[in-house]
Design an enzyme around this catalytic site. Structure first.
Site, PDB file in Angstrom:
ATOM      1  N   ASP A   1     -26.115  24.150  -0.279  1.00 53.60           N
ATOM      2  CA  ASP A   1     -25.245  23.167   0.381  1.00 53.60           C
ATOM      3  C   ASP A   1     -26.025  22.316   1.533  1.00 53.60           C
ATOM      4  O   ASP A   1     -25.094  21.777   2.303  1.00 53.60           O
ATOM      5  CB  ASP A   1     -23.919  23.661   0.397  1.00 53.60           C
ATOM      6  CG  ASP A   1     -23.234  23.918  -0.565  1.00 53.60           C
ATOM      7  OD1 ASP A   1     -22.902  22.858  -1.517  1.00 53.60           O
ATOM      8  OD2 ASP A   1     -22.613  25.140  -0.703  1.00 53.60           O
TER       9      ASP A   1
ATOM     10  N   ARG B   1     -11.976  26.122   5.580  1.00 54.85           N
ATOM     11  CA  ARG B   1     -13.126  26.657   6.416  1.00 54.85           C
ATOM     12  C   ARG B   1     -13.101  26.911   8.013  1.00 54.85           C
ATOM     13  O   ARG B   1     -13.996  27.618   8.494  1.00 54.85           O
ATOM     14  CB  ARG B   1     -14.111  25.488   6.346  1.00 54.85           C
ATOM     15  CG  ARG B   1     -14.382  25.307   4.581  1.00 54.85           C
ATOM     16  CD  ARG B   1     -15.138  26.253   4.044  1.00 54.85           C
ATOM     17  NE  ARG B   1     -15.524  25.840   2.719  1.00 54.85           N
ATOM     18  CZ  ARG B   1     -16.259  25.442   2.282  1.00 54.85           C
ATOM     19  NH1 ARG B   1     -17.234  24.686   2.831  1.00 54.85           N
ATOM     20  NH2 ARG B   1     -16.392  25.224   0.812  1.00 54.85           N
TER      21      ARG B   1
ATOM     22  N   HIS C   1     -11.972  19.314   3.630  1.00 56.83           N
ATOM     23  CA  HIS C   1     -12.078  19.277   4.742  1.00 56.83           C
ATOM     24  C   HIS C   1     -11.149  18.047   5.260  1.00 56.83           C
ATOM     25  O   HIS C   1     -10.693  17.304   4.662  1.00 56.83           O
ATOM     26  CB  HIS C   1     -13.262  18.989   5.428  1.00 56.83           C
ATOM     27  CG  HIS C   1     -14.603  19.971   5.142  1.00 56.83           C
ATOM     28  ND1 HIS C   1     -15.271  19.864   4.069  1.00 56.83           N
ATOM     29  CD2 HIS C   1     -14.757  21.208   5.865  1.00 56.83           C
ATOM     30  CE1 HIS C   1     -16.197  20.744   4.358  1.00 56.83           C
ATOM     31  NE2 HIS C   1     -15.834  21.653   5.212  1.00 56.83           N
TER      32      HIS C   1
ATOM     33  N   CYS D   1     -20.417  13.623   5.142  1.00 48.86           N
ATOM     34  CA  CYS D   1     -21.084  15.065   5.284  1.00 48.86           C
ATOM     35  C   CYS D   1     -22.598  15.002   5.240  1.00 48.86           C
ATOM     36  O   CYS D   1     -23.313  15.998   5.494  1.00 48.86           O
ATOM     37  CB  CYS D   1     -20.405  16.194   4.424  1.00 48.86           C
ATOM     38  SG  CYS D   1     -20.323  15.565   2.782  1.00 48.86           S
TER      39      CYS D   1
ATOM     40  N   GLU E   1     -23.294  17.638   7.795  1.00 44.27           N
ATOM     41  CA  GLU E   1     -22.121  17.160   8.991  1.00 44.27           C
ATOM     42  C   GLU E   1     -21.684  18.523   9.249  1.00 44.27           C
ATOM     43  O   GLU E   1     -20.924  18.724  10.429  1.00 44.27           O
ATOM     44  CB  GLU E   1     -21.205  16.326   8.558  1.00 44.27           C
ATOM     45  CG  GLU E   1     -20.280  15.920   9.184  1.00 44.27           C
ATOM     46  CD  GLU E   1     -19.084  14.898   8.780  1.00 44.27           C
ATOM     47  OE1 GLU E   1     -18.917  13.707   9.374  1.00 44.27           O
ATOM     48  OE2 GLU E   1     -18.492  15.259   7.640  1.00 44.27           O
ATOM     49  N   ASP E   2     -21.351  19.424   8.350  1.00 44.59           N
ATOM     50  CA  ASP E   2     -20.442  20.846   8.224  1.00 44.59           C
ATOM     51  C   ASP E   2     -21.210  21.723   9.465  1.00 44.59           C
ATOM     52  O   ASP E   2     -20.640  22.702   9.777  1.00 44.59           O
ATOM     53  CB  ASP E   2     -20.367  21.310   6.992  1.00 44.59           C
ATOM     54  CG  ASP E   2     -19.546  20.812   6.287  1.00 44.59           C
ATOM     55  OD1 ASP E   2     -18.464  19.980   7.007  1.00 44.59           O
ATOM     56  OD2 ASP E   2     -19.815  20.512   5.133  1.00 44.59           O
TER      57      ASP E   2
ATOM     58  N   ARG F   1     -23.172  29.424   3.623  1.00 44.37           N
ATOM     59  CA  ARG F   1     -23.721  28.094   4.519  1.00 44.37           C
ATOM     60  C   ARG F   1     -23.928  28.863   5.968  1.00 44.37           C
ATOM     61  O   ARG F   1     -24.448  27.902   6.676  1.00 44.37           O
ATOM     62  CB  ARG F   1     -22.540  27.287   4.220  1.00 44.37           C
ATOM     63  CG  ARG F   1     -22.223  26.735   3.000  1.00 44.37           C
ATOM     64  CD  ARG F   1     -21.380  25.248   3.045  1.00 44.37           C
ATOM     65  NE  ARG F   1     -22.758  24.267   3.584  1.00 44.37           N
ATOM     66  CZ  ARG F   1     -22.253  23.046   4.038  1.00 44.37           C
ATOM     67  NH1 ARG F   1     -20.869  22.643   3.757  1.00 44.37           N
ATOM     68  NH2 ARG F   1     -22.817  22.383   4.683  1.00 44.37           N
TER      69      ARG F   1
HETATM   70  C1  CIR Z   1     -19.128  22.976   0.338  1.00 47.86           C
HETATM   71  O1  CIR Z   1     -18.345  23.266  -0.526  1.00 47.86           O
HETATM   72  O2  CIR Z   1     -19.420  23.393   1.394  1.00 47.86           O
HETATM   73  C2  CIR Z   1     -20.043  21.913   0.002  1.00 47.86           C
HETATM   74  N1  CIR Z   1     -20.140  22.003  -1.529  1.00 47.86           N
HETATM   75  C3  CIR Z   1     -19.489  20.608   0.130  1.00 47.86           C
HETATM   76  C4  CIR Z   1     -19.195  20.135   1.441  1.00 47.86           C
HETATM   77  C5  CIR Z   1     -18.795  18.935   1.863  1.00 47.86           C
HETATM   78  N2  CIR Z   1     -18.773  18.682   3.374  1.00 47.86           N
HETATM   79  C6  CIR Z   1     -17.926  17.578   3.818  1.00 47.86           C
HETATM   80  O3  CIR Z   1     -17.040  16.928   3.374  1.00 47.86           O
HETATM   81  N3  CIR Z   1     -18.130  17.777   5.361  1.00 47.86           N
END
Ligand code: CIR
Length: 257
Positions: free
Chosen positions: A61, A132, A165, A252, A66-67, A86
């Site tokens: 991922d 999260r 999110h 993201c 951004e996360d 992650r």
């Molecule tokens: C996740 O589930 O963490 C990733 N497959 C997708 C993350 C998307 N992030 C976001 O919208 N900020």
């Protein structure tokens, strides 16, 4: 929303092994790379220098950079992603932030926080409490933001299957303008803003991003595009199909600085 840099990371060979609930089938890596390149080119066309991290197959991922951090004009903080697979993504982010912004602060255990839950609206931050981002993560971020002169408040999105999110359902366009999905439109914290409410059918496109003089938005939502343009914004659309398959939105794919 005046950005000079953006950190990105292309999807890697393991991209299809990432977390997803979308049920839209496996992503096509070649197409995802093409869409990612177009995203980076759109940023460059807006005057943003793209700092690309190397593709990271150990973290499927990792393109959803951004996360892993929250960056403000006054400093940066590393997130602590809520999904265990992650957690290691922050290492690469830390190195690039050290170079671009100086040593970042960090969210620590027991806090978890995904950058996708953080929506800046001027000097105020909306912090999503989600599956999260937990209370400790939100409190740590809030305290850090206050120390930098910002204000913050939380908005719970738990129990809403449409929102991974907070920013899956909200975007700041500039001034008092927010794009929001119907589920968030009546939230008390948002009533002081001018809300452009997106019907659920177009909910994916609510995750748009203002970058310099344009708004980047997912392609395929002509009504929402027209409504944002009618407010006076220039919209640039981008194909996002292969990121949507992995629950990823447009914001993201970059950390804007
Ligand atoms: C996740 O589930 O963490 C990733 N497959 C997708 C993350 C998307 N992030 C976001 O919208 N900020």
């Amino acid at each position: 929303m005046n950005f000079s840099h953006a950190i990105t990371c292309p999807p890697s060979a393991s991209y299809a092994d990432g977390i997803t609930t979308a049920g839209l089938g496996a992503p096509d890596l070649a197409l995802a790379l093409e869409q990612h390149a177009a995203y980076c080119a759109a940023l460059e066309a807006l005057g943003v220098r793209v700092e690309a991290l190397p593709a990271d197959p150990a973290h499927p991922d990792s393109c959803f950079v951004e996360d892993t951090a929250v960056v403000t004009a006054n400093g940066a903080i590393l997130a602590r992603p809520g999904a265990p697979s992650r957690a290691g993504e922050v290492t690469a982010m830390r190195s690039v932030l050290q170079r671009l912004c100086g040593e970042p602060a960090a969210i620590t255990a027991p806090g978890t926080l995904d950058g996708g839950d953080i929506c800046q609206v001027g000097s105020h931050f909306l912090i999503g409490l989600s599956d999260r981002t937990n209370e400790s993560g939100a409190e740590q971020l809030s305290r850090w933001l206050h120390g930098l002169g910002y204000t913050a408040e939380t908005i719970s999105i738990r129990g809403n299957p449409l929102l991974l999110h907070l920013k899956s359902g909200i975007a700041w366009l500039g001034g008092d303008d927010l794009v929001v999905v119907e589920a968030l439109a009546t939230h008390p914290a948002l009533q002081r803003y001018r809300l452009l409410v997106v019907p659920d059918a177009d909910g994916y496109a609510a995750n748009c991003v203002r970058v310099n003089d344009a708004v980047l938005m997912a392609a395929g939502y002509p009504e929402l595009t027209a409504r944002v343009e009618a407010l006076g914004y220039r919209v640039v659309t981008l194909e996002m199909s292969e990121f949507r398959k992995m629950d990823g939105g447009l914001s993201c794919l970059s950390v804007r600085i």
